[in-house]
Design a protein around this motif. Structure first.
Motif, PDB file in Angstrom:
ATOM      1  N   TYR A  20       0.836  -1.202   0.000  1.00 14.07           N
ATOM      2  CA  TYR A  20       0.000   0.000   0.000  1.00 14.07           C
ATOM      3  C   TYR A  20       0.874   1.257   0.000  1.00 14.07           C
ATOM      4  CZ  TYR A  20      -3.078   3.647   1.823  1.00 14.07           C
ATOM      5  OH  TYR A  20      -3.766   4.817   2.004  1.00 14.07           O
ATOM      6  N   TYR A  21       1.926   1.252   0.812  1.00 12.52           N
ATOM      7  CA  TYR A  21       2.795   2.434   0.912  1.00 12.52           C
ATOM      8  C   TYR A  21       3.780   2.531  -0.244  1.00 12.52           C
ATOM      9  CZ  TYR A  21       1.255   3.698   5.603  1.00 12.52           C
ATOM     10  OH  TYR A  21       0.516   4.107   6.689  1.00 12.52           O
ATOM     11  N   ALA A  22       4.290   1.406  -0.700  1.00 13.23           N
ATOM     12  CA  ALA A  22       5.252   1.410  -1.814  1.00 13.23           C
ATOM     13  C   ALA A  22       4.444   1.142  -3.081  1.00 13.23           C
ATOM     14  CB  ALA A  22       6.325   0.351  -1.584  1.00 13.23           C
ATOM     15  N   ASP A  23       4.509  -0.047  -3.582  1.00 11.75           N
ATOM     16  CA  ASP A  23       3.638  -0.543  -4.654  1.00 11.75           C
ATOM     17  C   ASP A  23       3.882  -2.040  -4.721  1.00 11.75           C
ATOM     18  OD1 ASP A  23       5.829  -1.147  -6.543  1.00 11.75           O
ATOM     19  OD2 ASP A  23       5.926   1.013  -6.870  1.00 11.75           O
ATOM     20  N   GLU A  24       3.057  -2.729  -5.501  1.00 13.02           N
ATOM     21  CA  GLU A  24       3.151  -4.192  -5.528  1.00 13.02           C
ATOM     22  C   GLU A  24       4.520  -4.671  -5.995  1.00 13.02           C
ATOM     23  OE1 GLU A  24       1.058  -6.163  -4.192  1.00 13.02           O
ATOM     24  OE2 GLU A  24      -0.935  -5.264  -4.322  1.00 13.02           O
ATOM     25  N   GLU A  25       5.043  -4.031  -7.026  1.00 11.44           N
ATOM     26  CA  GLU A  25       6.309  -4.494  -7.596  1.00 11.44           C
ATOM     27  C   GLU A  25       7.456  -4.348  -6.598  1.00 11.44           C
ATOM     28  OE1 GLU A  25       9.170  -3.447 -11.401  1.00 11.44           O
ATOM     29  OE2 GLU A  25       7.019  -3.054 -11.560  1.00 11.44           O
ATOM     30  N   ARG A  26       7.528  -3.194  -5.951  1.00 12.93           N
ATOM     31  CA  ARG A  26       8.601  -2.980  -4.966  1.00 12.93           C
ATOM     32  C   ARG A  26       8.414  -3.879  -3.749  1.00 12.93           C
ATOM     33  NH1 ARG A  26       8.848   2.351  -2.785  1.00 12.93           N
ATOM     34  NH2 ARG A  26      10.857   1.697  -1.967  1.00 12.93           N
ATOM     35  N   ALA A  27       7.169  -4.061  -3.305  1.00 10.74           N
ATOM     36  CA  ALA A  27       6.908  -4.934  -2.154  1.00 10.74           C
ATOM     37  C   ALA A  27       7.304  -6.374  -2.491  1.00 10.74           C
ATOM     38  CB  ALA A  27       5.440  -4.861  -1.747  1.00 10.74           C
ATOM     39  N   LEU A  28       6.976  -6.809  -3.691  1.00 14.99           N
ATOM     40  CA  LEU A  28       7.334  -8.160  -4.127  1.00 14.99           C
ATOM     41  C   LEU A  28       8.856  -8.334  -4.133  1.00 14.99           C
ATOM     42  CD1 LEU A  28       5.726 -10.643  -5.059  1.00 14.99           C
ATOM     43  CD2 LEU A  28       5.993  -9.837  -7.403  1.00 14.99           C
ATOM     44  N   GLY A  29       9.556  -7.315  -4.578  1.00 14.74           N
ATOM     45  CA  GLY A  29      11.026  -7.362  -4.570  1.00 14.74           C
ATOM     46  C   GLY A  29      11.585  -7.453  -3.164  1.00 14.74           C
TER      47      GLY A  29
END
Length: 192
Positions: free
Chosen positions: A130-139
């Motif tokens: 939510y704070y970052a984005d899905e792609e960065r969170a997945l990384g």
């Protein structure tokens, strides 16, 4: 090194390096699963909280009889929200839940600085995304899984399924060999 597991319908133990994805409804009561995971067969724990402050994490650990002397807490909320922070050797802060490099760095330091059986709880991946984005969170999740493998530790990663679209949920699931499903009625199923 194997770790005992206190999660119903799951294996009795898991090997070091294992990350478990806990998929739950947004209304799901995950504290029981989380704290049972943290207090079983462990020397040190790190609670990475993107959802609550360090003080709230301490209250949860105390309520569920988790040995707080074994616990480090990474609080990602207090700085951004302007709350007072009491620094200590076992409470760490990053500027916000989207400081993913900071989260990974503190986790690496925790694993490198502590011996024995180490467990990590990330509550929650959903807030991180939510704070970052899905792609960065997945990384960041992948980076944390790599650290668990490198240091022979284990981790529990919370994901609130209905907040993410199906493709994103599948992308997280693809990174885990061990998944626990918590239903709204409290039923627990496991796929290991």
């Amino acid at each position: 090194m194997d770790y005992e597991l206190a999660i119903e319908n799951a294996p009795e133990s898991i090997p070091g390096g294992t990350g478990i994805l806990l998929i739950h409804p947004s209304t799901g009561e995950t504290d029981r699963i989380d704290t049972d995971f943290l207090k079983t067969d462990t020397d040190r724990i790190l609670v990475i909280s993107t959802r609550t402050t360090a003080r709230e994490v301490q209250q949860k650990l105390e309520y569920y009889d988790v040995d707080e002397t074994k616990a480090d807490i990474l609080d990602t909320l207090s700085v951004e929200r302007g709350y007072s922070r009491r620094g200590s050797d076992h409470v760490h802060y990053v500027s916000s839940p989207d400081d993913l490099d900071g989260i990974v760095d503190i986790t690496r330091d925790f694993l490198a600085d502590n011996d024995g059986k180490r467990r990590i709880s990330l509550d929650s991946v959903t807030e991180m995304a939510y704070y970052a984005d899905e792609e960065r969170a997945l990384g960041a999740v992948q980076d944390l899984l790599d650290l668990l493998e490198e240091y022979d530790a284990v981790g529990l990663f919370h994901l609130s399924e209905e907040v993410h679209d199906d493709a994103d949920v599948q992308a997280y699931k693809d990174r885990f060999d061990s998944i626990v499903y918590l239903d709204e009625d409290g039923t627990v199923e496991a796929d290991f």
